[in-house]
Design a protein around this motif. Structure first.
Motif, PDB file in Angstrom:
ATOM      1  N   PRO A 170     -58.792  69.868  83.378  1.00  0.00           N
ATOM      2  CA  PRO A 170     -59.823  69.573  82.388  1.00  0.00           C
ATOM      3  C   PRO A 170     -61.221  69.871  82.931  1.00  0.00           C
ATOM      4  O   PRO A 170     -61.577  69.453  84.026  1.00  0.00           O
ATOM      5  N   GLY A 171     -61.983  70.615  82.172  1.00  0.00           N
ATOM      6  CA  GLY A 171     -63.352  70.908  82.563  1.00  0.00           C
ATOM      7  C   GLY A 171     -63.526  72.101  83.458  1.00  0.00           C
ATOM      8  O   GLY A 171     -64.639  72.634  83.580  1.00  0.00           O
ATOM      9  N   ALA A 172     -62.458  72.548  84.117  1.00  0.00           N
ATOM     10  CA  ALA A 172     -62.583  73.691  85.032  1.00  0.00           C
ATOM     11  C   ALA A 172     -61.316  74.537  85.044  1.00  0.00           C
ATOM     12  O   ALA A 172     -60.789  74.869  86.109  1.00  0.00           O
ATOM     13  N   PRO A 173     -60.802  74.903  83.875  1.00  0.00           N
ATOM     14  CA  PRO A 173     -59.568  75.699  83.855  1.00  0.00           C
ATOM     15  C   PRO A 173     -59.829  77.132  84.286  1.00  0.00           C
ATOM     16  O   PRO A 173     -60.893  77.700  84.026  1.00  0.00           O
ATOM     17  N   MET A 174     -58.843  77.706  84.964  1.00  0.00           N
ATOM     18  CA  MET A 174     -58.914  79.126  85.294  1.00  0.00           C
ATOM     19  C   MET A 174     -58.253  79.927  84.175  1.00  0.00           C
ATOM     20  O   MET A 174     -57.236  79.492  83.626  1.00  0.00           O
ATOM     21  N   PRO A 175     -58.799  81.096  83.837  1.00  0.00           N
ATOM     22  CA  PRO A 175     -58.195  81.916  82.784  1.00  0.00           C
ATOM     23  C   PRO A 175     -56.791  82.368  83.172  1.00  0.00           C
ATOM     24  O   PRO A 175     -56.544  82.777  84.312  1.00  0.00           O
ATOM     25  N   VAL A 176     -55.872  82.297  82.220  1.00  0.00           N
ATOM     26  CA  VAL A 176     -54.495  82.706  82.478  1.00  0.00           C
ATOM     27  C   VAL A 176     -54.409  84.161  82.957  1.00  0.00           C
ATOM     28  O   VAL A 176     -53.636  84.457  83.888  1.00  0.00           O
ATOM     29  N   PRO A 177     -55.171  85.122  82.391  1.00  0.00           N
ATOM     30  CA  PRO A 177     -55.085  86.499  82.906  1.00  0.00           C
ATOM     31  C   PRO A 177     -55.454  86.616  84.383  1.00  0.00           C
ATOM     32  O   PRO A 177     -54.878  87.440  85.103  1.00  0.00           O
ATOM     33  N   VAL A 178     -56.408  85.814  84.847  1.00  0.00           N
ATOM     34  CA  VAL A 178     -56.786  85.842  86.262  1.00  0.00           C
ATOM     35  C   VAL A 178     -55.639  85.333  87.129  1.00  0.00           C
ATOM     36  O   VAL A 178     -55.317  85.918  88.171  1.00  0.00           O
ATOM     37  N   GLY A 189     -48.617  75.669  90.660  1.00  0.00           N
ATOM     38  CA  GLY A 189     -50.034  75.716  90.989  1.00  0.00           C
ATOM     39  C   GLY A 189     -50.835  76.474  89.950  1.00  0.00           C
ATOM     40  O   GLY A 189     -51.956  76.075  89.596  1.00  0.00           O
ATOM     41  N   ALA A 190     -50.272  77.570  89.441  1.00  0.00           N
ATOM     42  CA  ALA A 190     -50.965  78.354  88.420  1.00  0.00           C
ATOM     43  C   ALA A 190     -51.087  77.559  87.118  1.00  0.00           C
ATOM     44  O   ALA A 190     -52.147  77.577  86.472  1.00  0.00           O
ATOM     45  N   VAL A 191     -50.016  76.864  86.729  1.00  0.00           N
ATOM     46  CA  VAL A 191     -50.074  76.039  85.519  1.00  0.00           C
ATOM     47  C   VAL A 191     -51.118  74.945  85.681  1.00  0.00           C
ATOM     48  O   VAL A 191     -51.932  74.689  84.780  1.00  0.00           O
ATOM     49  N   TYR A 192     -51.128  74.304  86.830  1.00  0.00           N
ATOM     50  CA  TYR A 192     -52.118  73.260  87.092  1.00  0.00           C
ATOM     51  C   TYR A 192     -53.534  73.829  87.002  1.00  0.00           C
ATOM     52  O   TYR A 192     -54.421  73.243  86.355  1.00  0.00           O
ATOM     53  N   ALA A 193     -53.755  74.982  87.628  1.00  0.00           N
ATOM     54  CA  ALA A 193     -55.089  75.586  87.622  1.00  0.00           C
ATOM     55  C   ALA A 193     -55.530  75.960  86.209  1.00  0.00           C
ATOM     56  O   ALA A 193     -56.721  75.872  85.869  1.00  0.00           O
ATOM     57  N   ALA A 194     -54.589  76.367  85.368  1.00  0.00           N
ATOM     58  CA  ALA A 194     -54.920  76.746  83.997  1.00  0.00           C
ATOM     59  C   ALA A 194     -55.262  75.544  83.128  1.00  0.00           C
ATOM     60  O   ALA A 194     -55.898  75.704  82.075  1.00  0.00           O
TER      61      ALA A 194
END
Length: 225
Positions: free
Chosen positions: A169-177, A161-166
Motif C-alpha cells: 500500500p502506498g508504494a506498489p511496484m508496476p507489474v511490468p517492471v 516477493g513480486a506479488v508483495y512488491a506489487a
C-alpha cells in the motif's frame, strides 16, 4: 425411501466444500478478510454454518485453501491454454504471468492472502497448496533445472516477493517492471507468455476476470482437481 449411497454422499460433500471455497474467495475479494465472517461464507455458499467447521479448522485455513485453489487453477489454465506447448521457457513465462496477473487483477484478495501468511499461524499446508507446488515444480523441471528441489523454492520465493512488491500500500511496484526482472532472471523473451496489454485467445486475459466459478466445480458431473 432408501438411504443415499456412499457415492452420492461423497459427491454431495464434495460439492458443498467447493461452494464454501468459492464463497470464501468471492467475499474476501469483495470485502477483505476481516470483514468476512464464517457465517457470511456459509450464507453465500448456501450451506449450514456447522459445515464450515466440519471441513476447515478455521477461517484462515478456509481462506488459504480457497486462494491456493484459485492460484493453482489459474496457473493450470495458463500452462495448458492453446496453443499447447511443451517448451520450458514458454511455460515458465506463462507461470510468471499467471501469478503476477492475480496480483494485478485481484489486489485485495492477494494482499489479504499475503498478510495471512505473515500472521502467527503463517503458512498452512493444504491439498490445494500441494497442487500449486506440483505445477510450479514441474515448470521448474521443464525449464531445465538440474536441481528442482533447490530451484522450486527460489521460484516460489521470487513470485511471492513480486506479488508483495506489487501490492505494498502506498508504494506498489508496476507489474511490468517486476515481470521484466523475473524474465531477465529466467532468460525469457518479453514476447513470451502474455505480455502486458495483450490478449491471448484461450488465455486467462481473454476471460472474464470477475468469473471465478469455473475454478470451483459444483456441478454433479464436474471433477474437482
Amino acid at each position: 425411501m432408501s438411504p443415499r449411497s456412499a457415492l452420492v454422499n461423497e459427491e454431495l460433500r464434495r460439492r458443498s466444500k467447493e461452494r464454501l471455497l468459492h464463497a470464501a474467495v468471492e467475499l474476501v475479494d469483495e470485502h477483505g478478510y476481516e470483514a468476512t465472517t464464517l457465517g457470511d461464507i456459509a450464507d453465500r455458499a448456501g450451506s449450514a454454518r456447522g459445515l464450515v467447521s466440519y471441513y476447515f479448522p478455521g477461517k484462515r485455513q478456509l481462506v488459504q485453501s480457497a486462494v491456493h485453489r484459485l492460484m493453482h487453477r489459474t496457473l493450470e489454465e495458463a500452462l495448458e491454454r492453446e496453443p499447447h506447448t511443451e517448451d520450458g521457457r514458454e511455460r515458465m513465462a506463462r507461470a510468471i504471468d499467471a501469478i503476477l496477473g492475480l496480483a494485478r487483477d485481484r489486489p485485495l484478495l492477494m494482499r489479504q492472502h499475503m498478510a495471512g501468511l505473515l500472521q502467527a499461524e503463517g503458512f498452512l499446508p493444504c491439498p490445494e497448496q500441494r497442487r500449486l507446488a506440483e505445477l510450479l515444480s514441474d515448470t521448474v523441471a521443464r525449464h531445465g533445472s538440474p536441481d528442482v528441489d533447490a530451484d522450486y523454492p527460489m521460484l516460489r520465493a521470487l513470485l511471492m516477493g513480486a506479488v508483495y512488491a506489487a501490492l505494498v500500500p502506498g508504494a506498489p511496484m508496476p507489474v511490468p517492471v517486476l515481470r521484466a526482472e523475473l524474465f531477465k532472471r529466467y532468460r525469457l523473451d518479453w514476447e513470451m507468455g502474455v505480455p502486458p496489454d495483450t490478449e491471448v485467445p484461450g488465455g486467462t486475459c481473454g476471460k472474464d476476470r470477475t468469473d471465478m466459478a469455473r475454478f470451483f466445480a459444483t456441478e454433479p458431473d464436474a471433477q474437482s482437481k
